[in-house]
Design a protein around this motif. Structure first.
Motif, PDB file in Angstrom:
ATOM      1  N   LEU A  18      -3.724  23.137  19.446  1.00  0.00           N
ATOM      2  CA  LEU A  18      -2.523  22.832  18.680  1.00  0.00           C
ATOM      3  C   LEU A  18      -1.940  24.082  18.024  1.00  0.00           C
ATOM      4  CD1 LEU A  18      -3.435  19.424  17.006  1.00  0.00           C
ATOM      5  CD2 LEU A  18      -2.030  19.849  19.017  1.00  0.00           C
ATOM      6  N   ALA A  19      -2.807  24.984  17.546  1.00  0.00           N
ATOM      7  CA  ALA A  19      -2.329  26.217  16.925  1.00  0.00           C
ATOM      8  C   ALA A  19      -1.561  27.070  17.942  1.00  0.00           C
ATOM      9  CB  ALA A  19      -3.505  27.008  16.351  1.00  0.00           C
ATOM     10  N   VAL A  20      -2.110  27.193  19.148  1.00  0.00           N
ATOM     11  CA  VAL A  20      -1.442  27.967  20.199  1.00  0.00           C
ATOM     12  C   VAL A  20      -0.117  27.315  20.576  1.00  0.00           C
ATOM     13  CG1 VAL A  20      -1.589  28.724  22.599  1.00  0.00           C
ATOM     14  CG2 VAL A  20      -3.582  28.924  21.119  1.00  0.00           C
ATOM     15  N   SER A  21      -0.148  25.994  20.747  1.00  0.00           N
ATOM     16  CA  SER A  21       1.066  25.292  21.168  1.00  0.00           C
ATOM     17  C   SER A  21       2.145  25.355  20.097  1.00  0.00           C
ATOM     18  CB  SER A  21       0.752  23.830  21.507  1.00  0.00           C
ATOM     19  OG  SER A  21       0.383  23.097  20.345  1.00  0.00           O
ATOM     20  N   TYR A  22       1.754  25.275  18.825  1.00  0.00           N
ATOM     21  CA  TYR A  22       2.744  25.321  17.741  1.00  0.00           C
ATOM     22  C   TYR A  22       3.465  26.670  17.738  1.00  0.00           C
ATOM     23  CZ  TYR A  22       4.921  24.952  13.163  1.00  0.00           C
ATOM     24  OH  TYR A  22       5.847  24.918  12.143  1.00  0.00           O
ATOM     25  N   TYR A  23       2.707  27.751  17.925  1.00  0.00           N
ATOM     26  CA  TYR A  23       3.335  29.072  17.950  1.00  0.00           C
ATOM     27  C   TYR A  23       4.311  29.191  19.115  1.00  0.00           C
ATOM     28  CZ  TYR A  23       4.047  34.025  18.695  1.00  0.00           C
ATOM     29  OH  TYR A  23       4.633  35.248  18.906  1.00  0.00           O
ATOM     30  N   LEU A  24       3.858  28.785  20.299  1.00  0.00           N
ATOM     31  CA  LEU A  24       4.709  28.906  21.476  1.00  0.00           C
ATOM     32  C   LEU A  24       5.970  28.054  21.355  1.00  0.00           C
ATOM     33  CD1 LEU A  24       2.055  28.853  24.361  1.00  0.00           C
ATOM     34  CD2 LEU A  24       3.384  30.815  23.559  1.00  0.00           C
ATOM     35  N   VAL A  25       5.801  26.824  20.866  1.00  0.00           N
ATOM     36  CA  VAL A  25       6.927  25.888  20.831  1.00  0.00           C
ATOM     37  C   VAL A  25       7.899  26.201  19.701  1.00  0.00           C
ATOM     38  CG1 VAL A  25       7.604  23.475  20.559  1.00  0.00           C
ATOM     39  CG2 VAL A  25       5.619  24.062  21.962  1.00  0.00           C
ATOM     40  N   PHE A  26       7.399  26.265  18.466  1.00  0.00           N
ATOM     41  CA  PHE A  26       8.297  26.329  17.315  1.00  0.00           C
ATOM     42  C   PHE A  26       8.588  27.742  16.810  1.00  0.00           C
ATOM     43  CE2 PHE A  26       6.498  22.012  17.070  1.00  0.00           C
ATOM     44  CZ  PHE A  26       7.684  21.302  17.159  1.00  0.00           C
ATOM     45  N   VAL A  27       7.855  28.728  17.286  1.00  0.00           N
ATOM     46  CA  VAL A  27       8.133  30.111  16.892  1.00  0.00           C
ATOM     47  C   VAL A  27       8.818  30.876  18.019  1.00  0.00           C
ATOM     48  CG1 VAL A  27       7.137  32.302  16.140  1.00  0.00           C
ATOM     49  CG2 VAL A  27       6.197  30.145  15.284  1.00  0.00           C
ATOM     50  N   LEU A  28       8.307  30.708  19.237  1.00  0.00           N
ATOM     51  CA  LEU A  28       8.807  31.507  20.360  1.00  0.00           C
ATOM     52  C   LEU A  28       9.915  30.804  21.140  1.00  0.00           C
ATOM     53  CD1 LEU A  28       8.271  34.248  21.694  1.00  0.00           C
ATOM     54  CD2 LEU A  28       6.689  33.086  23.257  1.00  0.00           C
ATOM     55  N   TRP A  29       9.669  29.587  21.619  1.00  0.00           N
ATOM     56  CA  TRP A  29      10.605  28.928  22.540  1.00  0.00           C
ATOM     57  C   TRP A  29      11.680  28.114  21.852  1.00  0.00           C
ATOM     58  CZ3 TRP A  29       6.008  26.701  25.828  1.00  0.00           C
ATOM     59  CH2 TRP A  29       5.430  27.746  26.558  1.00  0.00           C
ATOM     60  N   TYR A  30      11.337  27.440  20.752  1.00  0.00           N
ATOM     61  CA  TYR A  30      12.298  26.554  20.082  1.00  0.00           C
ATOM     62  C   TYR A  30      12.404  26.911  18.594  1.00  0.00           C
ATOM     63  CZ  TYR A  30      11.657  23.309  24.093  1.00  0.00           C
ATOM     64  OH  TYR A  30      11.581  22.716  25.337  1.00  0.00           O
ATOM     65  N   PRO A  31      12.802  28.132  18.245  1.00  0.00           N
ATOM     66  CA  PRO A  31      12.919  28.476  16.822  1.00  0.00           C
ATOM     67  C   PRO A  31      13.946  27.583  16.129  1.00  0.00           C
ATOM     68  CG  PRO A  31      14.031  30.113  18.188  1.00  0.00           C
ATOM     69  CD  PRO A  31      13.272  29.218  19.119  1.00  0.00           C
TER      70      PRO A  31
END
Length: 238
Positions: A18-31
């Motif tokens: 979940l930590a990895v996915s949260y970074y990728l989704v809400f920080v990198l791909w969908y800011p």
């Protein structure tokens, strides 16, 4: 090894995913606020439920107390969890906003899955680590190519915003962006005045805005007096 210990380790593994996915989704791909614009939250919540519930729940169900270390159970459940993780991330990755494209008089959010695949300038290729980028799209200067683009736009629904081969740097279209920008007075007709005032305080250099068409909702793009983009805000354009 007890059932509680196994479930505990499985929960830790789930938290790591979940930590990895949260970074990728809400920080990198969908800011923010593009996560709302692209409507990813529902998909992500389903993904979280699958990852966080699937592993620990299955371990709890299939664990056999009479075995000292149930390696087969752990391997099967972990494999299912890893497969679910990568499949879920692939789906979210395909739907991520790659481009925010200025076309004629507004901006359009373009997801990876929306792109019309053709030969593309290397500057406008998709990359895994890429955050959403602002660009502009223009018709080709070649008359034959422009005619094809216009026909496909009319009859097949392939807009310029979906064609990376039509992309140019937004900086080169700054004068057009500024010319098409709209007055803040229009926003007061469809938004709470307090929300507009907060946005104007946040962007004191803003002198206008343009609509940004999304998937679930539409928002606005703020621009300054040079036609440069200042940011995206959650105000209704209409």
């Amino acid at each position: 090894m007890s059932r509680i210990n196994i479930v505990g380790w499985q929960i830790l593994l789930s938290l790591g995913f979940l930590a990895v996915s949260y970074y990728l989704v809400f920080v990198l791909w969908y800011p923010s606020p593009l996560d709302k614009l692209a409507g990813v939250l529902r998909v992500y919540l389903i993904f979280v439920a699958a990852i966080f519930i699937l592993g620990p729940f299955l371990v709890f169900v299939v664990f056999k107390k009479n075995r000292v270390i149930p390696w087969v159970d752990i391997f099967v459940v972990a494999s299912l969890q890893v497969t679910s993780f990568f499949y879920g991330m692939f789906v979210i990755y395909q739907g991520r906003p790659v481009w925010l494209v200025f076309v004629v008089d507004d901006f359009e959010l373009v997801r990876s899955v929306d792109i019309y695949r053709t030969e593309t300038d290397v500057l406008y290729e998709e990359r895994f680590w890429q955050r959403p980028r602002f660009v502009a799209a223009v018709y080709s200067s070649d008359g034959n190519v422009r005619s094809i683009q216009q026909q496909e736009e009319i009859f097949e629904g392939v807009s310029l915003a979906r064609r990376p081969e039509t992309f140019v740097a937004l900086e080169g279209r700054a004068a057009e962006v500024l010319k098409k920008s709209r007055s803040f007075d229009d926003l007061f007709l469809v938004n709470d005045p307090g929300s507009i005032e907060r946005v104007l305080k946040k962007y004191p250099l803003s002198c206008g805005w343009l609509p940004l068409k999304g998937v679930d909702v539409d928002m606005i793009v703020l621009v300054d007096k040079r036609g440069d983009v200042l940011g995206v805000e959650e105000l209704k354009p209409w």
